[in-house]
Design an enzyme around this catalytic site. Structure first.
Site, PDB file in Angstrom:
ATOM      1  N   CYS B  37      -4.717   1.856   7.036  1.00 51.15           N
ATOM      2  CA  CYS B  37      -4.104   0.711   6.261  1.00 51.15           C
ATOM      3  C   CYS B  37      -5.172   0.014   5.523  1.00 51.15           C
ATOM      4  CB  CYS B  37      -3.479  -0.360   7.060  1.00 51.15           C
ATOM      5  SG  CYS B  37      -1.975   0.388   8.145  1.00 51.15           S
ATOM      6  N   CYS B 106      -3.679 -10.352   4.821  1.00 45.61           N
ATOM      7  CA  CYS B 106      -5.173 -10.427   5.141  1.00 45.61           C
ATOM      8  C   CYS B 106      -5.064 -11.933   6.178  1.00 45.61           C
ATOM      9  CB  CYS B 106      -6.250 -10.681   4.185  1.00 45.61           C
ATOM     10  SG  CYS B 106      -6.427  -9.362   3.297  1.00 45.61           S
TER      11      CYS B 106
END
Ligand SMILES: Cc1ncc(COP(=O)(O)O)c(C=O)c1O
Lengths: 404, 137
Positions: B37, B106
């Site tokens: 990912c 994130c």
């Protein structure tokens, strides 16, 4: 003295050679005539300039000047070749063979062919990026009208076995088109020796201007024709209508002339720099060259740095302008389909950089790039948990990663 | 993509990069994300007898925003109690770093890493793992 960022993305586009600009300048200013104007000196001057450019280009690729069709660039040339042949030779068949690592201009033109009822075979490539000639032969049917295989790849620089491909095409009576955008002006390309029937190339990849390109269309053995894809005044022997881009064409001509004169010396110098860059970067642990190193353009190197993430890497090498193996769409990061076709995993594809050198690249710039990349990779690895695990001998595949 | 000055600062000068001894009972380790990912974060905390986080370290494989999110998280963790740390919300990180929408994941990953490290610490010390509300994925 270095100016930043240092440009090492010459497969995307090259700077305009100042000598090319000089040649173009009059046609951007007082010699502004339309090359199709037959009644006055403005038109004659423009036509003369276009004819001269045709000669310069024909001389570079060893064809007749009558075989050059000017276009707006390689994208248009690719479309004209594929769609134009498909239409022109519809009575002979409806099957085209190409490869998975072609430029989008070729792949998407082929998708269009499929949409309008044609059939397309997409040949895979091996881990070096090369097609398999046996697979090519096996893919041919009695409906095959065109083989479209690029001369050299834009991401890894791999050069396909063009002579062998054209020999197969010829033997089976099939036309051979090659997208030579990355090859023309960089390595010797000879449409006779290479047996090419149609060939696309572009000004801005060979130190010429953007917005101009050409399609070579063979006139003898066999005589090839393409159906025009735009209707209009019937310019370029009826294959491409539209007032000629005279300054652009003059620039493409001058770029071709310079390429012919300087290719040998340029290649010797550029490939030495490329080899040095590559050798130095491969001293970094867990770094790998992508694609064949034997059959490759002299100015390209595509290298993956394992255990660093692509976007972070791009941020770390901000003082050099290079391309990464990630096509950054707005929402997601897609690994390059070319690198995937070579069998790279997503993470190795993401962590690759493409270095493209040019006539204007200096040793000093290469020195800087080497240090800059080494530093960035070292820094990112010092922050990378994956690198730490690798160093501890932990098999990353043994970990159950939480997909998110 | 244009990064905010704060992201660039954390990327250029990451705080608290490193490794704590994960074998120690008062160290909690969280490893989240996946290589395919494009981000993996490892966040570690060291906790004293008063439940105060005395040290925090990270290592991150990811883009500038992922590095900055985890770097910022370690800064925020130090000096907080474990309970206070649990209250850190990914949107606080988004705000502090001015992350664009495509980079919100994130911050989510950083929050997951904090909670995962705390749970590791709890389990090591005989406490039940906290049921973590599956965060804003
Ligand atoms: C192999 C190849 N084909 C086609 C193109 C498109 O060329 P142009 O920009 O002239 O349309 C490019 C350049 O991106 C290329 O590298």
């Amino acid at each position: 003295m270095l100016t930043f960022p240092i440009y090492l993305d010459n497969n995307a586009t090259t700077p305009l050679d100042p000598r090319v600009l000089d040649a173009m300048m009059p046609y951007l200013t007082n010699k502004f005539g339309n090359a199709a104007s037959r009644n006055h000196a403005f038109g004659w001057h423009a036509e003369e300039a276009v004819d001269y450019a045709r000669e310069q280009i024909a001389s570079l690729i060893n064809c007749s000047s009558k075989e050059i069709i000017f276009t707006s660039g390689a994208t248009e040339s690719d479309n004209l070749a594929i769609k134009g042949v498909f239409e022109m030779y519809a009575s002979k068949g409806d099957h085209i063979i190409t490869a998975t690592t072609e430029h989008k201009a070729v792949l998407d033109a082929c998708k269009h062919i499929e949409k309008i009822g044609g059939k397309v075979t997409y040949l895979p490539v091996n881990d070096k990026g090369l097609i398999d000639l046996k697979q090519l032969e096996e893919a041919i049917t009695d409906k095959t009208i065109l083989i479209s295989i690029m001369y050299a790849n834009n991401e890894v620089g791999v050069i396909q076995p063009i002579k062998e491909i054209s020999a197969i095409a010829k033997k089976r009576g099939i036309l051979f088109f090659t997208d030579a955008t990355q090859a023309v002006g960089k390595i010797p390309v000879d449409v006779e020796a290479d047996g090419i029937d149609l060939m696309a190339f572009s000004g801005h990849k060979m130190y010429g201007p953007k917005g101009v390109g050409a399609l070579y269309v063979r006139r003898k053995n066999p005589r090839v024709k393409v159906t025009a894809q735009m209707d209009g005044g019937g310019h370029e022997r009826g294959m491409r209508s539209g007032t000629l881009n005279v300054p652009g064409i003059v620039g493409l001509g001058k770029a071709a002339e310079l390429a012919k004169q300087e290719m040998e010396a340029d290649t010797a110098r550029i490939s030495a720099m490329r080899d040095r860059l590559e050798k130095e970067l491969l001293t970094i642990e867990e770094s790998y060259v992508n694609g064949s190193v034997e059959h490759r353009l002299p100015h390209v190197s595509n290298i993956s740095f394992k255990y660093v993430e692509g976007e972070g890497l791009m941020m770390g090498v901000k003082d050099i302008a290079v391309s990464s193996g990630s096509a950054c769409t707005s929402a997601s990061l897609e690994p390059s389909y070319v690198l995937k076709a070579l069998g790279l995993s997503d993470d190795l594809a993401h962590s690759s950089l493409r270095f493209g050198l040019s006539r204007f690249t200096t040793d000093e710039e290469v020195d800087f790039a080497i240090d800059h990349v080494k530093e960035a990779v070292a820094k990112l690895r010092s922050m990378s948990p994956l690198w730490e695990m690798f160093k501890e001998g932990i098999d990353l595949n043994s970990i159950e990663w939480a997909e998110h | 993509m244009a990064y905010s000055d704060k992201v660039i600062d954390h990327y250029n000068n990451p705080r608290n990069v490193g490794t704590l001894d994960k074998a120690k009972n008062n160290v909690g380790t969280g490893l989240v994300g996946a290589p395919e990912c494009g981000d993996v974060m490892r966040l570690q905390i060291e906790v004293d007898d008063n439940q105060v986080i005395t040290d925090a370290k990270f290592k991150t494989f990811g883009c500038g925003s992922a590095i900055a999110s985890s770097s910022l998280a370690t800064e925020w963790l130090k000096g907080k109690t474990v309970d206070e740390a649990l209250a850190i919300d990914n949107m606080d990180i988004v705000e502090e770093l001015a992350l664009p929408p495509v980079k919100i994941h994130c911050s989510v990953l950083a929050e997951d890493a904090i909670k995962s490290a705390i749970n590791d610490y709890r389990v090591k010390n005989g406490l039940p793992a906290l049921e973590l509300p599956k965060s804003h994925h």
